[in-house]
Write a protein that holds these residues in place. Structure first.
Motif, PDB file in Angstrom:
ATOM      1  N   TRP A  25      -0.545   3.344  12.861  1.00 29.04           N
ATOM      2  CA  TRP A  25      -1.102   3.697  11.550  1.00 29.04           C
ATOM      3  C   TRP A  25      -0.407   4.902  10.949  1.00 29.04           C
ATOM      4  N   GLN A  26       0.103   5.793  11.774  1.00 29.84           N
ATOM      5  CA  GLN A  26       0.811   6.957  11.251  1.00 29.84           C
ATOM      6  C   GLN A  26       2.031   6.546  10.442  1.00 29.84           C
ATOM      7  N   VAL A  27       2.736   5.526  10.919  1.00 30.86           N
ATOM      8  CA  VAL A  27       3.912   5.040  10.191  1.00 30.86           C
ATOM      9  C   VAL A  27       3.488   4.421   8.866  1.00 30.86           C
ATOM     10  N   PHE A  28       2.408   3.659   8.871  1.00 32.55           N
ATOM     11  CA  PHE A  28       1.918   3.039   7.638  1.00 32.55           C
ATOM     12  C   PHE A  28       1.603   4.098   6.589  1.00 32.55           C
ATOM     13  N   ILE A  29       0.883   5.144   7.003  1.00 39.28           N
ATOM     14  CA  ILE A  29       0.498   6.205   6.065  1.00 39.28           C
ATOM     15  C   ILE A  29       1.730   6.968   5.594  1.00 39.28           C
ATOM     16  N   ALA A  30       2.644   7.264   6.514  1.00 39.05           N
ATOM     17  CA  ALA A  30       3.838   8.035   6.164  1.00 39.05           C
ATOM     18  C   ALA A  30       4.682   7.307   5.134  1.00 39.05           C
ATOM     19  N   VAL A  31       4.886   6.003   5.329  1.00 40.47           N
ATOM     20  CA  VAL A  31       5.676   5.219   4.370  1.00 40.47           C
ATOM     21  C   VAL A  31       4.973   5.163   3.019  1.00 40.47           C
ATOM     22  N   GLY A  32       3.653   4.965   3.025  1.00 39.25           N
ATOM     23  CA  GLY A  32       2.905   4.893   1.766  1.00 39.25           C
ATOM     24  C   GLY A  32       2.941   6.194   0.979  1.00 39.25           C
ATOM     25  N   LEU A  33       2.916   7.327   1.691  1.00 40.37           N
ATOM     26  CA  LEU A  33       2.906   8.627   1.021  1.00 40.37           C
ATOM     27  C   LEU A  33       4.250   8.986   0.388  1.00 40.37           C
ATOM     28  N   THR A  34       5.288   8.227   0.670  1.00 43.14           N
ATOM     29  CA  THR A  34       6.601   8.519   0.097  1.00 43.14           C
ATOM     30  C   THR A  34       6.988   7.560  -1.023  1.00 43.14           C
ATOM     31  N   MET A  35       6.131   6.566  -1.316  1.00 45.48           N
ATOM     32  CA  MET A  35       6.527   5.528  -2.267  1.00 45.48           C
ATOM     33  C   MET A  35       5.729   5.574  -3.576  1.00 45.48           C
ATOM     34  N   TRP A  36       4.920   6.618  -3.775  1.00 36.42           N
ATOM     35  CA  TRP A  36       4.085   6.680  -4.961  1.00 36.42           C
ATOM     36  C   TRP A  36       4.821   7.278  -6.158  1.00 36.42           C
ATOM     37  N   VAL A  37       5.942   7.951  -5.911  1.00 38.64           N
ATOM     38  CA  VAL A  37       6.620   8.716  -6.966  1.00 38.64           C
ATOM     39  C   VAL A  37       7.090   7.808  -8.100  1.00 38.64           C
ATOM     40  N   GLU A  38       7.757   6.712  -7.744  1.00 39.12           N
ATOM     41  CA  GLU A  38       8.280   5.816  -8.782  1.00 39.12           C
ATOM     42  C   GLU A  38       7.149   5.183  -9.588  1.00 39.12           C
ATOM     43  N   VAL A  39       6.053   4.841  -8.914  1.00 39.97           N
ATOM     44  CA  VAL A  39       4.892   4.282  -9.615  1.00 39.97           C
ATOM     45  C   VAL A  39       4.340   5.297 -10.602  1.00 39.97           C
ATOM     46  N   ALA A  40       4.200   6.536 -10.163  1.00 41.70           N
ATOM     47  CA  ALA A  40       3.654   7.585 -11.027  1.00 41.70           C
ATOM     48  C   ALA A  40       4.536   7.818 -12.250  1.00 41.70           C
ATOM     49  N   ARG A  41       5.855   7.839 -12.085  1.00 47.23           N
ATOM     50  CA  ARG A  41       6.770   8.068 -13.206  1.00 47.23           C
ATOM     51  C   ARG A  41       6.680   6.936 -14.230  1.00 47.23           C
TER      52      ARG A  41
END
Length: 364
Positions: free
Chosen positions: A227-243
């Protein structure tokens, strides 16, 4: 009018259906999803993580067949059928590859399998405690359709079970990126001013850090694990969505329907969630498809580096890590097979993303 006017959703769906590669990718993703959910039903080795090892038959070629002696254990398996279906069966039996065997009265004489032309050790097992039905099931022939890995595990089973991590990490990563990206992008785009400046500063700082480096840092902070890997990957992919969301809302908030909603006295939360976001989701959907593919690649890279899914958990990236040196040792399929699985799934998401972009393009 002779015909009924089609909605934008119906037109987009119709355009998507005419895209061969988009439809093909959609059904391929559905197939991989089905395999991921029911991996232990489809896998020849239904043990947990498909981790049944037979060191004597390591690195055998695809199609290898051998007799397996199964010795029952006195430990009773208390797993429920649902637990076995989704998490595999606990190993309560001992499996021994044999080259030859013979039943003599109340004893089973067998020779353990040995590779490279060697002769295995001859052993004897007492059969007085077994019934005739149990004796007939002690030895069975087993075929490894994709061969065995360096630990003697079934490669086909490992590939099927490993699909779970690559497939589900995409869903978790996209969900986390959508939750954070939509929230921060909406707030920044709708309110502007200092709020927008602060959020954009956070976005730019996060954007400037290499994705893999940021994932490694988060993984090391949270610890190694599934689960740590799942959370880590998700926390790095929100930037493009936000922009993207921020830019879309900046242009959409001046539209007449937003002005009308304000005039009717609707609060900001309702205007954003009920009026603006539904009208700007087309580019966000396309980004989600691309993020899904990126999440699979990032997880594979982390597993290859040894900080992703931990042994004995099956993962396509970990399979490549364990066997990449076999490429020059005459058995490249051990690394090529999981590599092709990663490539095909990533390609499917990229193709379906392109198909969705074309279908949702109102100008075409």
């Amino acid at each position: 009018m002779s015909g009924k006017t089609q909605s934008l959703k119906q037109l987009a769906l119709q355009k998507f259906k005419h895209n061969f590669w988009g439809v093909f990718s959609f059904y391929y993703i559905i197939l991989v999803g089905f395999v991921s959910v029911f991996a232990y039903v489809l896998a020849p080795d239904s043990s947990q993580h498909a981790n049944q090892m037979h060191l004597s038959i390591h690195s055998e070629k695809p199609g290898f067949t051998v007799d397996i002696l199964t010795i029952p254990n006195q430990i009773e398996n208390t797993q429920s059928s649902i637990d076995k279906l989704f998490f595999g069966t606990l190993n309560t039996e001992t499996e021994i590859p044999v080259s030859k065997f013979e039943v003599r009265k109340d004893a089973l004489l067998y020779t353990e399998y040995a590779s490279d032309g060697l002769v295995g050790e001859e052993k004897e097992m007492d059969l007085s405690l077994f019934s005739k039905t149990e004796i007939s099931k002690l030895v069975s022939s087993k075929t490894f359709h994709l061969g065995t890995d360096k630990y003697g595990r079934d490669v086909l089973s490992r590939v099927l079970v490993g699909a779970r991590i690559s497939f589900f990490i995409g869903f978790v990563a996209v969900f986390i990126s959508l939750f954070i990206g939509l929230a921060l992008g909406s707030i920044a785009g709708y309110y502007g001013g200092k709020v927008d400046a602060i959020i954009m500063w956070v976005i730019n700082v996060t954007w400037s850090i290499p994705t893999l480096l940021l994932v490694i840092a988060i993984t090391l902070a949270l610890g190694k694990g599934f689960w740590q890997v799942f959370i880590a990957v998700g926390l790095t992919m929100w930037v493009e969505v936000a922009r993207v969301v921020r830019g879309q809302i900046i242009s959409a908030k001046e539209m007449q329907y937003v002005t009308a909603a304000r005039a009717l006295g609707y609060n900001d939360y309702r205007i954003i969630t009920k009026h603006i976001l539904p009208n700007i989701m087309a580019p966000v959907i396309v980004i989600c498809a691309a993020n899904f593919a990126s999440a699979i690649l990032i997880e594979s890279g982390l597993s290859f580096l040894g900080i992703g899914a931990q042994p004995p958990m099956a993962s396509w990236g970990a399979m490549i890590k364990d066997h990449y040196n076999y490429i020059i040792l005459g058995k490249p399929y051990l690394a090529v097979i999981p590599g092709l699985c990663i490539m095909s799934l990533v390609m499917a998401f990229m193709l379906i993303g392109n198909a969705l972009r074309d279908a949702l393009d109102v100008k075409s």
